[in-house]
Design a protein around this motif. Structure first.
Motif: not given
Ligand SMILES: [Fe+2]
Length: 313
Positions: A126, A142, A146-147, A151, A192
């Motif tokens: 990340a 990213p 975002h990470d 995710h 994604e």
């Protein structure tokens, strides 16, 4: 020394990249070793934590009813809204108990072979940094929001967690055949920008690129513009994708079991031998074999897409 040609690679060892394999050129910062891991997570300022909290609150206004149930459950299980940028050590501890994954800090985008190696070992790399108020709505690199927000919740789902590990393992073979681009398209259209048809009727987003931003959630799930096509791994790996705009096409899975099955059961040796080096299908194409859920008007992209003032409808 483990090489990519080994029929049964040792996934614990960082694979060697041959010089002739095409990959994005990235200069490794002097302070990180070959694993590209930061020695420790960044120290965030009060302002950084505030950016996280505001991004979190904005997404939570949009996501219910549009994000996959697995994602919403993951957010809760990990309590990602407890306030401020999550601490990776604690987050990893909680995640490890659920599915055996951990989250590790990296300075930026990392090379494909290093990324695959971490995934194959259930480590999710990340980005360490967080965006600023100036880049609040959109950043190309990213960041930790975002990470981690995008995710990590999905990694609490056991089947999805297995898929991500298999994806990492699949990287070895893609490198052997020099077909990283094709495997990259699979990541793009699932991890994604993937959609799922829950219970055979409710369209929801599970892709981090969709879930971590303000605009694409509604566009992907509700707009008339984009195509929505049931996922077929062979088809997706031949399809080009857009990096800097909303997607003209989304691919939809029936379930994460289906996604996992399609990926592990596929004979990638055969697939890679038949795949051309470039992409066969344009990102807006609908082809004969497609199982189409919604044929998009493509209005948004026909009007010029990002920067044109076209509304994402
Ligand atoms: Fe991502």
């Amino acid at each position: 020394m483990a090489t990519l040609a080994d029929p049964t690679p040792d996934y614990t060892i960082l694979p060697e990249m041959a010089d002739d394999i095409f990959t994005a050129p990235l200069a490794r910062p002097a302070h990180v070793a070959e694993d590209w891991l930061e020695p420790r997570q960044a120290d965030y300022t009060a302002e950084d934590h505030g950016v996280w909290d505001d991004l979190f609150a904005r997404q939570l206004d949009i996501l219910p009813g549009r994000a996959a149930s697995a994602f919403m459950t993951g957010l809760e299980k990990l309590d990602l809204g407890r306030g401020g940028v999550p601490e990776f050590g604690q987050l990893s501890q909680e995640l490890r108990q659920l599915t055996g994954w951990s989250v590790v800090p990296v300075p930026m985008l990392i090379p494909d072979h290093v990324f695959f190696w971490h995934l194959a070992n259930r480590r999710f790399p990340a980005g360490n940094f967080i965006r600023t108020r100036e880049t609040f709505d959109y950043i190309q690199e990213p960041d930790v929001f975002h990470d981690v927000f995008g995710h990590v919740p999905m990694l609490t789902d056991p089947v999805y967690a297995d898929y991500m590990q298999e994806y990492g393992r699949a990287g070895w073979k893609a490198m052997r055949y020099n077909r990283l681009k094709a495997l990259g398209a699979l990541y793009w259209y699932t991890v994604e920008f993937g959609l799922i048809l829950e219970g055979g009727k409710d369209l929801r987003a599970y892709g981090a690129g969709i879930l971590s931003g303000p605009t694409e959630v509604r566009f992907a799930v509700e707009a008339q513009s984009p195509n929505r096509i049931m996922l077929n791994v062979d088809r997706v790996m031949r399809t080009d994708y857009v990096i800097s705009d909303l997607q003209p096409t989304y691919f939809v899975v029936e379930s994460f079991e289906d996604l996992y099955r399609q990926t592990v059961e596929r004979d990638f040796d055969r697939l890679y031998r038949s795949l051309p080096a470039g992409f066969t299908y344009a990102n807006s194409a609908v082809i004969d074999v497609d199982n189409v859920l919604h044929r998009g008007s493509q209005e948004y992209h026909l009007r010029g897409g990002r920067g044109s003032g076209a509304r994402p409808v």
